[in-house]
Every structure is written in C-alpha cells, then in structure tokens.
Design a protein around this motif. Structure first.
Motif, PDB file in Angstrom:
ATOM      1  N   LEU A 390      11.702  73.491   3.527  1.00  0.00           N
ATOM      2  CA  LEU A 390      12.806  74.606   3.362  1.00  0.00           C
ATOM      3  C   LEU A 390      13.401  74.319   1.990  1.00  0.00           C
ATOM      4  O   LEU A 390      13.474  75.376   1.091  1.00  0.00           O
ATOM      5  N   GLU A 391      13.682  73.005   1.751  1.00  0.00           N
ATOM      6  CA  GLU A 391      14.463  72.672   0.423  1.00  0.00           C
ATOM      7  C   GLU A 391      13.572  73.067  -0.706  1.00  0.00           C
ATOM      8  O   GLU A 391      13.889  73.676  -1.790  1.00  0.00           O
ATOM      9  N   LYS A 392      12.193  72.764  -0.499  1.00  0.00           N
ATOM     10  CA  LYS A 392      11.437  72.524  -1.533  1.00  0.00           C
ATOM     11  C   LYS A 392      10.900  74.181  -1.747  1.00  0.00           C
ATOM     12  O   LYS A 392      10.928  74.667  -2.914  1.00  0.00           O
ATOM     13  N   GLN A 393      10.798  75.105  -0.673  1.00  0.00           N
ATOM     14  CA  GLN A 393      10.308  76.462  -0.875  1.00  0.00           C
ATOM     15  C   GLN A 393      11.631  77.171  -1.444  1.00  0.00           C
ATOM     16  O   GLN A 393      11.428  77.977  -2.482  1.00  0.00           O
ATOM     17  N   LEU A 394      12.973  76.931  -1.148  1.00  0.00           N
ATOM     18  CA  LEU A 394      14.022  77.548  -2.096  1.00  0.00           C
ATOM     19  C   LEU A 394      14.076  77.216  -3.339  1.00  0.00           C
ATOM     20  O   LEU A 394      14.472  77.938  -4.246  1.00  0.00           O
ATOM     21  N   ARG A 395      13.916  75.820  -3.615  1.00  0.00           N
ATOM     22  CA  ARG A 395      13.751  75.368  -5.096  1.00  0.00           C
ATOM     23  C   ARG A 395      13.073  76.150  -5.946  1.00  0.00           C
ATOM     24  O   ARG A 395      13.186  76.435  -6.778  1.00  0.00           O
ATOM     25  N   THR A 396      11.847  76.267  -5.329  1.00  0.00           N
ATOM     26  CA  THR A 396      10.649  77.179  -5.796  1.00  0.00           C
ATOM     27  C   THR A 396      11.176  78.664  -6.143  1.00  0.00           C
ATOM     28  O   THR A 396      10.871  79.268  -7.291  1.00  0.00           O
ATOM     29  N   CYS A 397      11.524  79.066  -5.186  1.00  0.00           N
ATOM     30  CA  CYS A 397      12.047  80.628  -5.205  1.00  0.00           C
ATOM     31  C   CYS A 397      13.493  80.848  -6.185  1.00  0.00           C
ATOM     32  O   CYS A 397      13.336  81.667  -6.886  1.00  0.00           O
ATOM     33  N   VAL A 398      14.337  79.997  -6.348  1.00  0.00           N
ATOM     34  CA  VAL A 398      15.333  79.990  -7.227  1.00  0.00           C
ATOM     35  C   VAL A 398      14.902  80.017  -8.465  1.00  0.00           C
ATOM     36  O   VAL A 398      15.792  80.479  -9.514  1.00  0.00           O
TER      37      VAL A 398
END
Length: 432
Positions: A390-398
């Motif tokens: 989840l942290e990885k996906q959100l980091r990519t997203c932001v």
C-alpha cells in the motif's frame, strides 16, 4: 513594588472569599488561582470567538427573506419555493457555513434531513435599512429578459455550457436536462420566473457540476431549488475526519494532537478502504466524463464525505472545476512563477518565463492530489500484510505529474492497481 503587586493579585483573586474562609484554605496558592483564572479567560475567549464567527458566517435568515420576497413577487420560481415560503415544511436548522457569502445549513424537508445552500452578497451596513438587503440580489435574476423565446433561451444555455464545460458533442442532451429541471410544473414550457431561477443557479459552480454529474454515484442528489437556493441530500458524514480545529485555535492546538484524535475517531480500516475505493471511482468518473473532464482544485478531507453504508459522497463540489474553465482562467494570464498560474488552491500550471504567460495545462493530476490525502487517511491502522504494498502504491501515485494528455494510460494503471489492492483485501467480507 513586588510586594504591591502581590497584594493587588491577592485582592483580585481572593476578594470573593471571606477572611474566615481564606484562613481555612491555606493550601491555595496564588499561582494556582492564576492558572484557574487563565483557564476561565481561555474558555471565555473560545466561546466569544465561536459566537462572533457564528454571527458573521450564519446569515440564513437573509437568504430566507430575499428568496421568499422574490418568490412572492413572481420574480423567481422553483420546486422548493412553496415548501420554504408558504407551507413552511422546508426549514433551516444547524448552520455549517464557512463563508458569509455562501450559506450552508442542515435542514428539514417534510421531516427528512437535507442540506440547504444559498449565496448572498457581502454583508451590508445595517444602518442603511432592511430593504437594502434585497437590492443587490436583483442583478442575479436579470436574465433572460421578457420576450426571450424558448429557442433563444436554449441557445443561451448551449453557449453558456460551451464556455464553462468546453465543446462537447453531448451539450444538447445537457441543455434538455436543464430545461426539464427548470420546468417545475411539467407543462412542457418554461416560464420567465423558471428561466431566471435556473439561469442564476447555473452560475453557481457546484450546482452546474451537480447537474452535469447527477447520474454519478458519488455526487449528492439534487432535491430541489428556489431561485438560487438549492437543496441536496444530506451526507451523514460530511468529512473524512470527525475533528476540524477552528482557525483561531490552530496556533494553540498541536497538529499531532488533532491528527491523533482523528485517527482514534476514524472508522475501522476496512471501512476506510471502502470509502477510498469510492473516492477513486469519483476520480475516474470526472477524468473523462460525458460532459468533459473536471479538475479537483482543493483535495481537502473536509470536502469528501461518506454515508451510513461507508459509500463515498462528495460533500462539497465547490473546489471541483471543469478543465475548460481552468484553461480559460489560465489562458493569457501574466506570471513570474508557477505560483501565479494557480486556479483555486492547487490547480497549478507552469509559467513560461520567456513570454511571462501561464501555460494552460495543469501539471498535477487529480489522482496524485487524492493520494496525498489518502496517505494519512488509509495508512494508519492498515493490515501488516498489506502495508508495504500500500505504501509503495501510494508513493507511486503521489509522484504522478506531467500533462494529462501524455499520461492517461499511466494514470489509469496506477488508479486500477490501487483499487484492486484494496478490493482484494475487503472483498467477500461484510465490508464489501
């Protein structure tokens, strides 16, 4: 001098107490009473600020007077006018306004909880007289004029929608939707009062978006209107977070404290995941909708709500703008830096420093702004087996950036990956 000050403090703090009572309370020290008085002063200040802000921001009675005056004189019309002005079955109750010119109230309509919104002019001088409250509002209902034909009114609507939403092949369908909405008595005709009311309402950005997005699941339903006052369904939770610290207390309340309280009061993680999926679906809905693309120009947790079933509902659409409107605002705008090329709070384009003019395409997409918001809302309390991904996906997203026209595929891929990750975790459970 110090002794005189102590005597003065002793007199001020202990004057209500008799000498006998003072003698029986030897343990009370001046410093403790000072703290008590300080506490009383702080509480009194908070109460005063609450009252002052309420008196300044909550002017629903002005809305009621203006709207009903215009209705009784036949200037305006609407599906809610009788309930508001004659039958008294539509009433304003709890004030939720954050601006004196944009009134927001929780209310009741036939015992059903609703939200009532109304725009008014800046406060006038009360010494001028009560009739002065009504005069500025007249300019809102000056179009169309008497003698305008139905075909001319449809052309007015089409031109207005084209300017505000851009050239879309579906605008004729939206014009028909607006005409149907304006026709209160459903006689197939639009009276002058009906036309004036719908024309004024369309100039309110949120109302225009609610009409354009009314079939979308995450947009509150429009229930009625009267003049430029409109009624929507009430979203049971009008913010992602329960606690919002008033501006005048933000300097004394640590951010860590308010954030911790909001984490403690928030729904369970699976329910927050469900709300998040709905918010991501809203981003999809407005990315390329039937009537063009829309930009979220203030991704605030206090604009996103949810209902009792934890389905996401956009409680406030005022910060959402059509891409066409943002482009029109930026086109030809003079600038020295990117900050000069900002629509709303954070719809920012780049500044061409050679010609000192703004480019017209916003750099940060809706999804990146929403993911910044979700980092706090979604990560605390996340399941340990999911947190890393989840942290990885959100980091990519932001970190998404670049012109929307050049990143559509990447945008969709990131959004779908995030939705899939959350849905896998809560599917086949009570939260799905």
């Amino acid at each position: 001098m110090a002794r005189s000050v102590r005597r003065l403090l002793h007199l001020v703090l202990f004057w209500p107490l008799s000498k006998g009572l003072q003698g029986r309370l030897p343990a009370i020290k001046v410093k403790y009473l000072l703290l008590a008085w300080l506490g009383i002063l702080i509480v009194s200040w908070i109460v005063y600020m609450q009252y002052a802000s309420y008196a300044e921001l909550c002017r629903g009675h002005v809305c009621h007077v203006v709207i009903c005056d215009h209705y009784r004189r036949g200037i305006i019309s609407g599906s809610s006018c009788k309930a508001l002005c004659d039958q008294k079955t539509l009433s304003l109750h709890r004030c939720m306004s954050t601006s004196s010119t944009h009134q927001v109230y929780f209310g009741l309509w036939k015992d059903k909880s609703v939200v009532i919104k109304c725009s008014i002019e800046d406060p006038v001088d009360p010494d001028i007289g009560p009739d002065s409250v009504l005069r500025p509002e007249m300019s809102l209902f000056d179009k169309p004029t008497r003698g305008t034909s139905m075909d001319e009114f449809k052309e007015m609507l089409h031109s207005f929608l084209k300017v505000n939403l851009g050239e879309q092949s579906s605008l004729s369908t939206l014009v028909d939707r607006v005409i149907t909405l304006a026709d209160i008595n459903q006689d197939g005709k639009v009276s002058l009062a009906e036309a004036k009311s719908i024309w004024a309402l369309l100039h309110i950005n949120e109302f225009l978006l609610m009409v354009a997005l009314q079939e979308k699941e995450h947009t509150p339903k429009l229930l009625g209107f009267c003049g430029d006052l409109y009624v929507t369904e009430r979203v049971s939770h009008s913010s992602l977070y329960w606690l919002e610290v008033p501006v005048y207390l933000q300097a004394v309340v640590p951010e860590a404290l308010s954030s911790g309280l909001n984490h403690w009061l928030a729904p369970s993680w699976p329910r927050r995941a469900r709300i998040t999926i709905g918010l991501l679906e809203f981003v999809e809905e407005v990315f390329h909708g039937s009537y063009g693309s829309f930009l979220v120009c203030d991704a605030s947790p206090y604009h996103v709500g949810y209902n009792a079933k934890y389905d996401c509902k956009m409680a406030d659409l005022r910060s959402v703008a059509s891409e066409a409107a943002v482009r029109a605002y930026l086109k030809g705008r003079r600038c020295e830096s990117n900050a000069d090329c900002t629509y709303g709070r954070d719809c920012t384009a780049t500044c061409d420093r050679l010609v000192k003019q703004c480019n017209t395409e916003v750099v940060q997409p809706n999804l990146a702004k929403v993911c910044v918001l979700l980092q706090d809302f979604l990560l605390f309390g996340a399941p340990s087996d999911l947190r890393g991904d989840l942290e990885k996906q959100l980091r990519t997203c932001v970190t998404l950036s670049g012109l929307a026209s050049q990143m559509e595929v990447h945008h969709s891929l990131v959004l779908n990956n995030l939705k899939t990750l959350l849905w896998k975790k809560i599917s086949n459970t009570q939260y799905s």
